[in-house]
Design a protein around this motif. Structure first.
Motif, mmCIF file in Angstrom:
data_model
loop_
_atom_site.group_PDB
_atom_site.id
_atom_site.type_symbol
_atom_site.label_atom_id
_atom_site.label_comp_id
_atom_site.label_asym_id
_atom_site.label_seq_id
_atom_site.Cartn_x
_atom_site.Cartn_y
_atom_site.Cartn_z
ATOM 1 N N UNK A 54 6.047 -61.780 3.833
ATOM 2 C CA UNK A 54 5.142 -61.355 3.856
ATOM 3 C C UNK A 54 4.780 -60.000 4.811
ATOM 4 N N UNK A 55 4.909 -58.976 4.341
ATOM 5 C CA UNK A 55 4.661 -57.357 5.199
ATOM 6 C C UNK A 55 2.892 -57.100 5.578
ATOM 7 N N UNK A 56 2.089 -57.206 5.758
ATOM 8 C CA UNK A 56 1.261 -57.008 6.287
ATOM 9 C C UNK A 56 0.888 -55.501 6.798
ATOM 10 N N UNK A 57 -0.014 -54.819 6.517
ATOM 11 C CA UNK A 57 0.183 -53.311 7.020
ATOM 12 C C UNK A 57 -0.777 -53.033 7.600
ATOM 13 N N UNK A 58 -1.185 -53.296 9.121
ATOM 14 C CA UNK A 58 -2.034 -52.881 9.521
ATOM 15 C C UNK A 58 -2.022 -53.062 11.391
ATOM 16 N N UNK A 59 -3.316 -53.251 12.185
ATOM 17 C CA UNK A 59 -3.774 -52.949 13.047
ATOM 18 C C UNK A 59 -3.622 -54.122 13.663
ATOM 19 N N UNK A 60 -2.956 -54.366 15.484
ATOM 20 C CA UNK A 60 -3.423 -56.109 15.949
ATOM 21 C C UNK A 60 -4.877 -55.849 15.557
ATOM 22 N N UNK A 61 -5.238 -55.091 15.949
ATOM 23 C CA UNK A 61 -7.416 -55.320 16.573
ATOM 24 C C UNK A 61 -8.568 -55.290 14.776
ATOM 25 N N UNK A 62 -7.235 -55.351 14.124
ATOM 26 C CA UNK A 62 -7.517 -55.258 12.886
ATOM 27 C C UNK A 62 -8.076 -56.728 12.134
ATOM 28 N N UNK A 63 -9.194 -57.505 12.492
ATOM 29 C CA UNK A 63 -9.696 -58.011 11.664
ATOM 30 C C UNK A 63 -9.170 -58.683 10.404
ATOM 31 N N UNK A 64 -9.649 -57.486 9.271
ATOM 32 C CA UNK A 64 -9.253 -57.823 7.983
ATOM 33 C C UNK A 64 -7.216 -58.511 7.832
ATOM 34 N N UNK A 77 -7.593 -50.960 7.016
ATOM 35 C CA UNK A 77 -8.039 -49.328 7.333
ATOM 36 C C UNK A 77 -6.743 -49.045 7.743
ATOM 37 N N UNK A 78 -5.447 -49.404 6.355
ATOM 38 C CA UNK A 78 -4.139 -49.006 6.657
ATOM 39 C C UNK A 78 -3.898 -47.827 5.793
ATOM 40 N N UNK A 79 -3.867 -46.559 5.775
ATOM 41 C CA UNK A 79 -3.721 -45.730 4.759
ATOM 42 C C UNK A 79 -2.009 -46.348 3.514
ATOM 43 N N UNK A 80 -1.674 -45.346 3.150
ATOM 44 C CA UNK A 80 -0.924 -45.949 1.814
ATOM 45 C C UNK A 80 0.304 -45.386 2.118
ATOM 46 N N UNK A 81 0.167 -44.179 2.727
ATOM 47 C CA UNK A 81 1.377 -43.858 3.450
ATOM 48 C C UNK A 81 2.436 -44.864 4.278
ATOM 49 N N UNK A 82 1.485 -45.999 5.104
ATOM 50 C CA UNK A 82 2.169 -46.624 5.348
ATOM 51 C C UNK A 82 2.807 -47.538 4.841
#
Length: 321
Positions: free
Chosen positions: A223-233, A276-281
């Protein structure tokens, strides 16, 4: 060429990516730039995503961590979606800054709950992560000592409040549903008279994204989660995937961050994105896999979202007239 590539079925979690609070916060910065021109100052990352923040910087947003980094100016100063302690708008008012609050309405709801409990004389237990901007903001709504932070099941078991029969709890909006349920169960058993939120504090978007991951994770090799390391969700999505049976769950910001040694022999991949991750990513990640695998994509929908939050009043179309 594709004949030589191993096949890969991608299961795309839905819902994923931007929630209504994030859309509102980003739109607030863009609308402030449209109405008032650059620069627009933003206290803290408007949302926890480098791609989004960098895009807004290019348009004229200036990000600061504290208000004292903002010069004396008539330019707008926007507070991030995570919410701020009361001292921040007070300081902005003291300097006559043009402050615009882009706090997510669901975070504001938690602030109001805490304030009501405090007025009624209750001590508040806040379930959340120390140092996260949302927790700093919620604790900063009330005087020091009015709120006790509960970070773990162990905290819930060992907490010794001064008035155990006069408690209320609230939670950060971006927590793990399972972890929070465990902590609440422990607190309820210990403090049966504790007041609870009228409606779950963990927000709809966090809940829906975690449920989507739980439905897909047992069916995939990674599973790949697209997001920032400081993003709690986003971090909670990675944990949810692991708990649901996907041993190879990774959190990445961009395709360039993918460690291809993790994926190797997979035939089925789950992809989701934090709020907080945009669909383009997400599309960038899919394209990166398509270079190495013969990809097919299926969307797995666990719920539908139609939540919309209007812009802060100062940014609505008639505001600048």
């Amino acid at each position: 060429m594709d004949a030589e590539k191993p096949p890969l079925e991608i299961l795309l979690c839905a819902p994923r990516g931007f929630c209504a609070g994030v859309v509102r916060a980003i739109d607030a910065v863009e609308q402030a730039l449209n109405l008032y021109g650059a620069p627009v100052y933003v206290r803290h990352e408007i949302v926890h995503n480098k791609y989004v923040v960098d895009a807004l910087k290019r348009k004229g947003a200036v990000f600061v961590e504290e208000l004292d980094e903002v010069p004396d100016t008539s330019a707008p100063v926007i507070f991030s979606a995570h919410g701020v302690p009361k001292s921040v708008p007070d300081a902005a008012a003291g300097r006559n800054l043009f402050a615009i609050d882009a706090t997510c309405p669901l975070v504001t709801k938690v602030h109001r709950e805490a304030q009501v409990h405090h007025k009624r004389g209750r001590h508040i237990l806040l379930i959340g992560h120390r140092g996260h901007p949302e927790v700093v903001g919620t604790m900063g709504q009330l005087p020091d000592g009015a709120i006790t932070l509960v970070e773990s099941a162990e905290d819930a078991r060992t907490l010794m409040p001064r008035e155990p029969d006069n408690l209320a709890y609230v939670t950060q909006t971006t927590l793990s549903l399972d972890d929070t349920a465990e902590m609440v169960a422990i607190l309820r058993a210990r403090f049966p008279t504790m007041s609870e939120p009228h409606k779950e504090d963990i927000c709809y978007a966090t809940t829906n994204r975690q449920e989507a991951v739980k439905s897909v994770a047992p069916r995939v090799d990674a599973m790949v989660v697209v997001g920032a390391p400081n993003s709690s969700n986003s971090q909670r999505l990675r944990e949810a995937a692991e708990r649901a049976g996907c041993a190879r769950a990774v959190l990445v910001q961009r395709a360039a961050d993918l460690d291809w040694t993790v994926f190797g022999d997979i035939s089925r991949l789950g992809i989701t994105a934090g709020a907080s991750a945009p669909e383009v990513l997400v599309e960038e990640i899919i394209d990166a896999f398509a270079v190495r695998y013969a990809v097919t994509v299926e969307t797995v929908t666990s719920s539908h979202e139609d939540v919309f939050f209007p812009l802060p009043r100062a940014l609505r179309p008639d505001a600048a007239e």
